[in-house]
Design a protein around this motif. Structure first.
Motif, PDB file in Angstrom:
ATOM      1  N   HIS A  63      -6.027   0.946   6.785  1.00  0.00           N
ATOM      2  CA  HIS A  63      -6.775   2.211   6.888  1.00  0.00           C
ATOM      3  C   HIS A  63      -7.785   2.358   5.761  1.00  0.00           C
ATOM      4  O   HIS A  63      -8.282   3.456   5.507  1.00  0.00           O
ATOM      5  CB  HIS A  63      -5.815   3.405   6.893  1.00  0.00           C
ATOM      6  CG  HIS A  63      -4.673   3.246   7.842  1.00  0.00           C
ATOM      7  ND1 HIS A  63      -3.414   2.855   7.425  1.00  0.00           N
ATOM      8  CD2 HIS A  63      -4.610   3.356   9.191  1.00  0.00           C
ATOM      9  CE1 HIS A  63      -2.615   2.758   8.469  1.00  0.00           C
ATOM     10  NE2 HIS A  63      -3.310   3.048   9.553  1.00  0.00           N
TER      11      HIS A  63
ATOM     12  N   HIS B 293       0.131   4.025   1.203  1.00  0.00           N
ATOM     13  CA  HIS B 293      -0.087   4.873   2.390  1.00  0.00           C
ATOM     14  C   HIS B 293       1.022   4.599   3.401  1.00  0.00           C
ATOM     15  O   HIS B 293       1.994   5.335   3.452  1.00  0.00           O
ATOM     16  CB  HIS B 293      -1.488   4.608   2.988  1.00  0.00           C
ATOM     17  CG  HIS B 293      -1.781   5.439   4.193  1.00  0.00           C
ATOM     18  ND1 HIS B 293      -2.438   4.938   5.294  1.00  0.00           N
ATOM     19  CD2 HIS B 293      -1.485   6.738   4.477  1.00  0.00           C
ATOM     20  CE1 HIS B 293      -2.541   5.901   6.203  1.00  0.00           C
ATOM     21  NE2 HIS B 293      -1.978   7.000   5.730  1.00  0.00           N
TER      22      HIS B 293
ATOM     23  N   CYS C  75      -7.054  -2.332   1.329  1.00  0.00           N
ATOM     24  CA  CYS C  75      -6.007  -2.370   2.360  1.00  0.00           C
ATOM     25  C   CYS C  75      -6.655  -2.574   3.734  1.00  0.00           C
ATOM     26  O   CYS C  75      -7.574  -1.831   4.102  1.00  0.00           O
ATOM     27  CB  CYS C  75      -5.191  -1.080   2.336  1.00  0.00           C
ATOM     28  SG  CYS C  75      -3.847  -1.122   3.550  1.00  0.00           S
TER      29      CYS C  75
ATOM     30  N   CYS D 186       0.841  -1.206   0.000  1.00  0.00           N
ATOM     31  CA  CYS D 186       0.000   0.000   0.000  1.00  0.00           C
ATOM     32  C   CYS D 186       0.875   1.255   0.000  1.00  0.00           C
ATOM     33  O   CYS D 186       1.879   1.328   0.721  1.00  0.00           O
ATOM     34  CB  CYS D 186      -0.902  -0.022   1.235  1.00  0.00           C
ATOM     35  SG  CYS D 186      -2.046   1.363   1.328  1.00  0.00           S
TER      36      CYS D 186
END
Ligand code: FES
Length: 196
Positions: A128, A109, A125, A107
């Protein structure tokens, strides 16, 4: 002061302030320095050759993360089918109407590992909630961009080939049949920004 003959192999003595040379090995000082110089050159050349070989050798073996992965056609999913997960290469092989792409499975993030949702037909994901389309484009969530992808080359059964060449865009197959795909897991391309 005592002085003896100065021929090879002889003992030469000079005043106390002068250097005393004992030529017991049958070589004089100049020859000795030549040998040292020659040995230094040989060692330098040897080290350079070792360094060059080390530089030219691939750092990662085939099938090892950081190196190349070779996939046959059986590893390539049907168009819009669930992407193929390759844990050892940290990648998903995705084939959709947009084309083929080898996605980096992390991911964008904070580095969790999105999974594939059959129900929603997308990557999700677990950390979050970022979501990505089948070709890795960002849909929603805190991820700053779509999934990254690796560079790859597709070899087709008709003898043609296509390479991503630094582009993150999937490669269209245009009806051609894949013979094999070579993915370079050492070369990652950043995913597309939101809305791209
Ligand atoms: S790590 Fe994936 S959404 Fe945060």
């Amino acid at each position: 002061m005592a002085t003896a003959a100065s021929s090879k192999g002889a003992l030469v003595e000079r005043t106390a302030t002068q250097q005393v040379v004992v030529d017991v090995a049958g070589i004089n000082r100049r020859e000795f320095l030549y040998y040292i110089w020659g040995a230094s050159i040989v060692m330098l050349l040897g080290e350079s050759a070792v360094g060059l070989i080390w530089y030219l050798l691939p750092r990662f073996k085939e099938g090892e993360f950081g190196g190349e992965f070779v996939f046959g056609s059986d590893a390539i999913p049907e168009v819009d089918a669930k992407p193929t997960r390759v844990p050892e290469g940290r990648m998903w092989l995705s084939n959709s109407s947009e084309g083929f792409v080898a996605l980096y499975a992390v991911c964008t993030h904070l580095g969790c590992l999105p999974g594939w949702s059959d129900n929603n037909h997308r990557f999700e994901c677990p950390c979050h909630g970022s979501k990505y389309r089948i070709a890795g484009e960002w849909i929603e969530g805190p991820a700053p961009r779509g999934l990254d992808a690796y560079e790859f080359t597709i070899f087709f059964t008709d003898g043609s080939q296509a390479s991503s060449n630094g582009s993150r865009d999937p490669i269209q197959l245009n009806g051609r049949t894949i013979e094999r795909v070579v993915v370079n897991s050492g070369k990652r391309i950043l995913g597309p920004p939101h809305g791209a």
